[in-house]
Design an enzyme around this catalytic site. Structure first.
Site, PDB file in Angstrom:
ATOM      1  N   ASP A  85       0.842  -1.200   0.000  1.00  0.00           N
ATOM      2  CA  ASP A  85       0.000   0.000   0.000  1.00  0.00           C
ATOM      3  C   ASP A  85       0.874   1.247   0.000  1.00  0.00           C
ATOM      4  O   ASP A  85       1.569   1.519   0.986  1.00  0.00           O
ATOM      5  CB  ASP A  85      -0.903  -0.021   1.246  1.00  0.00           C
ATOM      6  CG  ASP A  85      -1.984   1.036   1.190  1.00  0.00           C
ATOM      7  OD1 ASP A  85      -2.011   1.814   0.220  1.00  0.00           O
ATOM      8  OD2 ASP A  85      -2.807   1.081   2.126  1.00  0.00           O
ATOM      9  N   ASP A  86       0.856   1.988  -1.093  1.00  0.00           N
ATOM     10  CA  ASP A  86       1.608   3.245  -1.233  1.00  0.00           C
ATOM     11  C   ASP A  86       3.122   3.031  -1.369  1.00  0.00           C
ATOM     12  O   ASP A  86       3.905   3.950  -1.118  1.00  0.00           O
ATOM     13  CB  ASP A  86       1.360   4.221  -0.058  1.00  0.00           C
ATOM     14  CG  ASP A  86      -0.068   4.718   0.032  1.00  0.00           C
ATOM     15  OD1 ASP A  86      -0.911   4.269  -0.762  1.00  0.00           O
ATOM     16  OD2 ASP A  86      -0.341   5.562   0.906  1.00  0.00           O
ATOM     17  N   CYS A 118      -6.122   4.238  -3.227  1.00  0.00           N
ATOM     18  CA  CYS A 118      -6.380   2.879  -2.730  1.00  0.00           C
ATOM     19  C   CYS A 118      -7.644   2.207  -3.259  1.00  0.00           C
ATOM     20  O   CYS A 118      -7.580   1.146  -3.885  1.00  0.00           O
ATOM     21  CB  CYS A 118      -6.446   2.904  -1.204  1.00  0.00           C
ATOM     22  SG  CYS A 118      -4.983   3.579  -0.404  1.00  0.00           S
ATOM     23  N   ARG A 122      -7.825  -1.048  -5.969  1.00  0.00           N
ATOM     24  CA  ARG A 122      -8.145  -2.409  -5.510  1.00  0.00           C
ATOM     25  C   ARG A 122      -9.344  -2.985  -6.265  1.00  0.00           C
ATOM     26  O   ARG A 122      -9.377  -4.175  -6.607  1.00  0.00           O
ATOM     27  CB  ARG A 122      -8.429  -2.379  -4.002  1.00  0.00           C
ATOM     28  CG  ARG A 122      -7.166  -2.211  -3.207  1.00  0.00           C
ATOM     29  CD  ARG A 122      -7.365  -1.436  -1.899  1.00  0.00           C
ATOM     30  NE  ARG A 122      -6.078  -0.876  -1.538  1.00  0.00           N
ATOM     31  CZ  ARG A 122      -5.145  -1.520  -0.835  1.00  0.00           C
ATOM     32  NH1 ARG A 122      -5.413  -2.712  -0.345  1.00  0.00           N
ATOM     33  NH2 ARG A 122      -3.989  -0.971  -0.603  1.00  0.00           N
ATOM     34  N   LYS A 154      -5.674  -5.452   4.065  1.00  0.00           N
ATOM     35  CA  LYS A 154      -6.524  -4.265   3.892  1.00  0.00           C
ATOM     36  C   LYS A 154      -7.507  -4.477   2.744  1.00  0.00           C
ATOM     37  O   LYS A 154      -7.091  -4.698   1.614  1.00  0.00           O
ATOM     38  CB  LYS A 154      -5.621  -3.064   3.605  1.00  0.00           C
ATOM     39  CG  LYS A 154      -6.365  -1.824   3.112  1.00  0.00           C
ATOM     40  CD  LYS A 154      -5.406  -0.677   2.907  1.00  0.00           C
ATOM     41  CE  LYS A 154      -6.083   0.466   2.155  1.00  0.00           C
ATOM     42  NZ  LYS A 154      -5.204   1.644   2.040  1.00  0.00           N
ATOM     43  N   HIS A 211     -10.745  -2.350   1.911  1.00  0.00           N
ATOM     44  CA  HIS A 211     -11.022  -0.998   1.392  1.00  0.00           C
ATOM     45  C   HIS A 211     -11.942  -0.977   0.177  1.00  0.00           C
ATOM     46  O   HIS A 211     -11.827  -0.126  -0.704  1.00  0.00           O
ATOM     47  CB  HIS A 211      -9.725  -0.230   1.093  1.00  0.00           C
ATOM     48  CG  HIS A 211      -9.854   1.227   1.407  1.00  0.00           C
ATOM     49  ND1 HIS A 211      -8.871   2.155   1.232  1.00  0.00           N
ATOM     50  CD2 HIS A 211     -10.927   1.925   1.886  1.00  0.00           C
ATOM     51  CE1 HIS A 211      -9.284   3.347   1.588  1.00  0.00           C
ATOM     52  NE2 HIS A 211     -10.547   3.235   2.001  1.00  0.00           N
ATOM     53  N   SER A 262      -8.090   1.844   5.271  1.00  0.00           N
ATOM     54  CA  SER A 262      -6.724   2.314   5.512  1.00  0.00           C
ATOM     55  C   SER A 262      -6.428   2.378   7.007  1.00  0.00           C
ATOM     56  O   SER A 262      -7.331   2.562   7.827  1.00  0.00           O
ATOM     57  CB  SER A 262      -6.522   3.696   4.890  1.00  0.00           C
ATOM     58  OG  SER A 262      -6.589   3.601   3.494  1.00  0.00           O
ATOM     59  N   HIS A 300       1.642   2.515   3.864  1.00  0.00           N
ATOM     60  CA  HIS A 300       0.715   3.637   4.066  1.00  0.00           C
ATOM     61  C   HIS A 300       0.947   4.191   5.470  1.00  0.00           C
ATOM     62  O   HIS A 300       1.186   3.438   6.401  1.00  0.00           O
ATOM     63  CB  HIS A 300      -0.710   3.073   3.926  1.00  0.00           C
ATOM     64  CG  HIS A 300      -1.798   4.097   3.861  1.00  0.00           C
ATOM     65  ND1 HIS A 300      -2.181   4.852   4.949  1.00  0.00           N
ATOM     66  CD2 HIS A 300      -2.625   4.464   2.842  1.00  0.00           C
ATOM     67  CE1 HIS A 300      -3.180   5.637   4.591  1.00  0.00           C
ATOM     68  NE2 HIS A 300      -3.469   5.436   3.320  1.00  0.00           N
ATOM     69  N   ASP A 330      -0.449  -0.732  -4.715  1.00  0.00           N
ATOM     70  CA  ASP A 330      -1.756  -0.213  -5.158  1.00  0.00           C
ATOM     71  C   ASP A 330      -1.705   1.165  -5.788  1.00  0.00           C
ATOM     72  O   ASP A 330      -2.612   1.558  -6.511  1.00  0.00           O
ATOM     73  CB  ASP A 330      -2.760  -0.220  -3.997  1.00  0.00           C
ATOM     74  CG  ASP A 330      -2.453   0.850  -2.953  1.00  0.00           C
ATOM     75  OD1 ASP A 330      -1.274   1.214  -2.773  1.00  0.00           O
ATOM     76  OD2 ASP A 330      -3.407   1.322  -2.305  1.00  0.00           O
ATOM     77  N   ASN A 331      -0.666   1.927  -5.470  1.00  0.00           N
ATOM     78  CA  ASN A 331      -0.479   3.263  -6.070  1.00  0.00           C
ATOM     79  C   ASN A 331       0.915   3.739  -5.680  1.00  0.00           C
ATOM     80  O   ASN A 331       1.614   3.079  -4.903  1.00  0.00           O
ATOM     81  CB  ASN A 331      -1.561   4.266  -5.614  1.00  0.00           C
ATOM     82  CG  ASN A 331      -1.751   4.354  -4.110  1.00  0.00           C
ATOM     83  OD1 ASN A 331      -2.768   3.922  -3.569  1.00  0.00           O
ATOM     84  ND2 ASN A 331      -0.765   4.867  -3.404  1.00  0.00           N
ATOM     85  N   LYS A 353       1.453   9.247  -5.453  1.00  0.00           N
ATOM     86  CA  LYS A 353       0.067   8.907  -5.139  1.00  0.00           C
ATOM     87  C   LYS A 353      -0.866  10.090  -5.399  1.00  0.00           C
ATOM     88  O   LYS A 353      -0.553  11.222  -5.043  1.00  0.00           O
ATOM     89  CB  LYS A 353      -0.014   8.523  -3.655  1.00  0.00           C
ATOM     90  CG  LYS A 353      -1.414   8.274  -3.128  1.00  0.00           C
ATOM     91  CD  LYS A 353      -1.355   7.805  -1.685  1.00  0.00           C
ATOM     92  CE  LYS A 353      -2.742   7.562  -1.118  1.00  0.00           C
ATOM     93  NZ  LYS A 353      -2.708   6.960   0.226  1.00  0.00           N
TER      94      LYS A 353
HETATM   95 MG    MG Z   1      -2.644   3.077  -1.369  1.00  0.00          MG
END
Ligand code: MG
Length: 478
Positions: A43-44, A83, A87, A140, A142, A165, A219, A271-272, A292
């Protein structure tokens, strides 16, 4: 009587004739014994945050080994730069604009959101469940925290994780739809996700399984266990990434130990891009521009590794185009599952790329930010119709004519060459108008407005989860 040399010739001819049969038999065997699928999703994490993608001080020996034994993909994307929509795209093989999982005002789902991934969407988990796979989501989610949107309603047999998150309150840890910890102790989260994943693999070693493991980190807020938090040259952010790397090592070591490594496709990506406004607590997109929340390359191109010893050639680098939306078609082809034919998919089978047998069928990329198509890539060329820097710029800057970059010559998007290539811009405009002509975008799930009566119940967000009774908590010593 047949002369010996003639006999050898006949044998050779027979072998030739049988080759297609042998190949067909191998294909049949593969279909009868389909691979396990593991998707590890950070994540991130930025494009430049792994050792094998050039980071000078974050140590990622397990991901580096995974890359040496597998395939690094250097032009692999997500379908959105934050996010929730990213996803939704990965699991459904569809752009978020097609399933309502994007918005210009609410960029992701929040704890007072009333929407989620519609139950009618067909996920990778649904597809694999239909082929008899055991399925688990660890991490996660989300994609909606209300009961009707949780993973167990989208093809997963089980769920363990924080449903959004890790900066959202209440930061609850769920098993299924039940809160088992509030607030979740995030310092041990990566370790506990890892234990859960390893346990799932062990339990299902004798049948095909699908593990979807979307981590909550890196994240912010950042947390690492005592084993990692003060150890990295890159500080706490580095420690968090190094613990994720350790987790990847645990998963791969378990597959090796159980002799499932040659029967399992493991895919790692993020994810980003990095959350740059968090300064030192955010990651790095390396030489890519932006992060992001933006549709510059740094927001949507991800550090990606595919691993399947014996099937994916070791030590390769693919510069072919790919996107997380392609995983649905790729996995469906591997397990011989049908693709949905009642909806538009944005999914290409990347099998030829993974197996080192050919080019990617994907030749273009659409860069959405919320419901706006900001940019499009065709071959090496990318045109930006609008740009918006990260999170805090209020409105997009419109470009007419669009900015044009040759991403293979200029991966950092520094040199606008629009005036030299009007023909390329015309081709990209055609691609976009064809896409928009067939777009029937449903209303946004993320913009479902709370009325007076729903607001009160949504504000009691944490009460919407099932909770352990006090006697259950006492029995478990919590
Ligand atoms: Mg993310």
């Amino acid at each position: 009587m047949i002369h010996a040399s003639a006999s050898r010739r006949v044998g050779f001819l027979l072998a030739l004739l049988c080759c297609p049969l042998v190949a067909a038999a191998a294909d049949e065997e593969k279909k009868a014994d389909p691979p396990n699928i593991v998707i590890l999703f950070a994540d991130d994490l930025g494009y430049g945050d792994l050792g094998c993608f050039g980071h000078p001080t974050i140590a990622t020996p397990n991901l580096d080994r995974m890359a040496r034994e597998g395939l690094r993909l250097t032009q692999f994307y997500v379908a959105e730069c934050v996010c929730t929509p990213s996803r939704a795209a990965l699991l459904t093989g569809r752009l978020p604009i097609r399933n309502g999982m994007c918005s210009d005002t609410k960029r992701v789902l929040f704890t007072d959101s009333l929407g989620g991934l519609p139950e009618g969407e067909i996920t990778i988990a649904d597809t694999l469940k239909g082929k008899g796979y055991a399925t688990a989501c660890v991490g996660k989610w989300h994609l909606g925290h209300l009961p009707q949107f949780l993973p167990t309603r989208q093809g997963f047999d089980s769920y363990y994780g924080i449903p959004y998150s890790n900066d959202m309150k209440p930061t609850v840890l769920l098993r299924g739809a039940t809160v088992i910890e509030d607030p979740a102790d995030q310092t041990t989260l990566t370790k506990r996700y890892t234990a859960e994943a390893v346990s799932f693999i062990r339990q299902n070693r004798d049948q095909p399984f699908f593990l979807y493991m979307p981590h909550n980190f890196p994240h912010v807020p950042l947390f690492a266990s005592d084993d990692f938090k003060d150890k990295s040259l890159r500080g706490l952010y580095g420690g968090v990434v190094e613990e994720l790397d350790w987790s990847v090592g645990q998963v791969l070591d378990t597959l090796r130990e159980l002799e499932l490594d040659k029967k399992t496709l493991v895919f790692f990506t993020s994810d980003n891009g990095p959350w740059l406004i968090k300064n030192r607590n955010g990651g790095s997109a390396g030489l890519l521009r932006g992060g992001k929340g933006s549709t510059w390359e740094g927001g949507m191109r991800e550090p990606t590794i595919a691993w399947w010893p014996g099937t994916i050639p070791a030590g390769g680098v693919s510069r072919e185009l790919g996107c997380t939306t392609d995983l649905l078609a790729t996995i469906s082809a591997l397990v011989d599952a049908p693709l949905p034919d009642d909806r538009v998919l944005d999914s290409y089978d990347l099998g030829p790329v993974l197996l080192g047998k050919g080019e990617s069928p994907r030749k273009s990329m659409l860069y959405y930010r919320g419901r706006k198509l900001m940019a499009a890539r065709l071959g090496p060329w990318k045109a930006h119709f609008m740009t918006q820097a990260g999170y805090r710029q209020a409105n997009p800057e419109v470009h007419d004519p669009p900015l044009l970059f040759h991403l293979e010559h200029d991966p950092s998007e520094k040199y606008n060459v629009a005036k030299d290539h009007p023909d390329v811009i015309a081709d990209i405009r055609k691609l976009v108008s064809e896409h928009e002509a067939n777009l029937n975008a449903p209303p946004s799930q993320m913009e479902i407005r709370q009325t007076g009566s729903t607001r009160a119940s949504a504000n009691r967000g944490s009460r919407r989860f099932t909770r352990r009774t006090s006697s259950e908590r006492a029995a478990r010593g919590k």
